[in-house]
Design an enzyme around this catalytic site. Structure first.
Site, short mmCIF file in Angstrom:
data_model
loop_
_atom_site.label_atom_id
_atom_site.label_comp_id
_atom_site.label_asym_id
_atom_site.label_seq_id
_atom_site.Cartn_x
_atom_site.Cartn_y
_atom_site.Cartn_z
CG ASP A 1 -1.72 -1.27 1.38
OD1 ASP A 1 -2.14 -1.83 0.35
OD2 ASP A 1 -1.90 -1.72 2.53
CD GLU B 1 -9.46 -2.51 -1.57
OE1 GLU B 1 -10.09 -2.57 -0.51
OE2 GLU B 1 -8.83 -3.47 -2.03
#
Length: 488
Positions: free
Chosen positions: A12, A171
């Site tokens: 991420d 997302e």
């Protein structure tokens, strides 16, 4: 360009360019310190300069279950201040924004933003300087709210922003301005083999949004590419004035390229603009330079990790030895007496001289409470019992041997399988647990991979104690990404 950009457990990624220098942060889940900060002058060489969360109260991970904790941060900069916004999931502090004037730290205690009840928050500012937090909601459509960053107060009701392209789980949103257009970059397809990067554009950070007709911008799904799960990207300007994206991916190994022992790593993909839309090609790994290092015994080294507690709570340094004292908690406990560092190479060795005359402990490789393997010693003054241990989904297997008393050399060997290795065995690499030169156990590493453990992290290699006091000297890590010679 080097790929992976940050090897080992670094999912991420988010990046920002400030005055010619790049700063990058990644997720850390249940580990402390949390949110590593890396610095680079060129997007190639990176230095780990600090961590955002160095104090337990910044995240409150004590009761957070796996795979909760620190999910998907964003780093941004405005008017002399660095911001990192993140969600601490499953019982942590929720959405929190941290600030610092120096990205190496110290960072603030953090301001919660209660209105953000989802994951993967992004931070930007509109033309009048008001902060907008964009995030993935539950269910997943991307949402947004204006906030006062000083107080965490929402300045309006949360609104739905974009539902994505129809793929599973939109997302990881990131908003970027390019000329008169705003771009909304998202991850879709889940963080496994269906992972993808998609994008929309509009006239303002609130939309309305037109989806790129060529979405996804990038995905390795359905390919034989050596890097899979590509997604969760962030855009940044390159030193030559172009554009690149940092994004996560995995390096699966073995027959079928199905298992990724290191977990999700950070990669870099050059971007070209066509008709106002970004395009990128699949990422190919170049490998990580070989390393052979004596691990620092300075517990202030930002690379050390501990589980739901700080490294200084787990260990101390005495007379040149790294010392861990336990209270009976083992590696299956949510807060083990474990101190480690990310495995950075597909072939690696961790070794140490271990004195277990005052307790029981050794070397371990951890994914989570139920997926780990270890080799430990316990010395009763006359003999040392050495035990190789492997926990798969909470089921533990052991192999033991009795050796002469005194300090003992322990080693974990992690070997990448050769190319062309056809048998199913060693689909995720070979694991050997070695004591005093004797192999106590050798097994298939696929069961200790990202795809099996599903804990969102990757392998962390280190030292631990489960009872009493255990001392470690000459703690060394060796690693290479060279491919072993093919077995015929």
């Amino acid at each position: 360009m080097r790929n992976p950009l940050l090897p080992g457990f670094h999912p991420d990624p988010s990046v920002v360019l400030v005055d010619g220098t790049y700063y990058l942060v990644t997720s850390t889940f249940e580990y402390l310190p949390g949110l590593p900060v890396y610095r680079s002058p060129d997007l190639v060489s990176w230095e780990h300069v600090g961590n955002v969360a160095t104090r337990p109260e910044q995240l409150r991970l004590e009761e957070v279950p796996t795979p909760g904790g620190v999910w998907a941060p964003t780093i941004r900069y405005r008017d002399g201040v660095f911001y990192v916004i993140v969600t601490v999931m499953l019982g942590g502090r929720g959405c929190v924004v941290f600030t610092a004037t120096d990205p190496a730290g110290p960072w603030s205690d953090g301001t919660p933003i209660p209105a953000v009840d989802g994951i993967d928050p992004d931070l930007t500012w509109d033309d009048d300087g008001t902060a907008l937090v964009t995030f993935a909601g539950f269910p997943h459509p991307i949402r947004q709210v204006r906030v006062d960053l000083a107080t965490g107060e929402a300045l309006e009701d949360v609104r739905e922003l974009w539902a994505g392209t129809g793929r599973y789980a939109p997302e990881g949103p990131h908003l970027h301005r390019r000329g008169e257009q705003w771009y909304l970059l998202v991850a879709e397809g889940g963080t496994d083999r269906g992972h993808a990067v998609s994008i929309a554009r509009g006239p303002s950070p609130t939309g309305p949004w037109d989806s790129n007709p060529a979405n996804p911008v990038l995905s390795a799904a359905g390919t034989e590419n050596a890097v899979q799960n590509l997604g969760h990207a962030d855009l940044v300007e390159t030193p030559d004035g172009g554009t690149a994206m940092v994004l996560l991916g995995v390096r699966p190994v073995g027959f079928g390229h199905s298992f990724s022992p290191l977990g999700r790593e950070t990669f870099l993909a050059p971007v070209r603009w066509v008709d106002g839309w970004p395009q990128a090609d699949l990422v190919e790994p170049t490998g990580t330079p070989d390393e052979e290092i004596v691990l620092a015994q300075d517990l202030g080294d930002p690379a050390w990790l501990a589980v739901r507690r700080t490294p200084a709570e787990v260990a101390d340094v005495r007379a040149g030895s790294l010392v861990v004292t336990a209270d009976g908690r083992d590696l299956d406990d949510p807060r083990p007496w474990f101190l480690g560092r990310r495995q950075r190479h597909l072939t690696a060795t961790l070794s140490a001289r271990v004195d277990a005359s005052g307790g029981r402990g050794g070397l371990a490789a951890r994914h989570d409470e139920t997926h780990w393997f270890a080799i430990e010693a316990e010395d009763d003054g006359t003999a040392t019992t050495v035990t190789a241990r492997a926990s798969l989904a909470g089921i533990e297997h052991t192999w033991s041997a009795a050796l002469p008393g005194g300090g003992i050399d322990l080693r974990i060997e992690l070997e990448r399988p050769p190319e062309g290795f056809v048998p199913a065995a060693a689909g995720g690499g070979i694991v050997r647990l070695v004591a005093a030169g004797t192999v106590l156990a050798e097994f298939d590493g696929r069961y200790w991979s990202f795809e099996v453990a599903k804990s969102f992290t990757g392998r962390v290699l280190g030292v631990y104690a489960s009872a009493g006091t255990v001392s470690f000297t000459d703690l060394r890590y060796r690693g290479t990404d060279d491919v072993p010679q093919e077995i015929s």
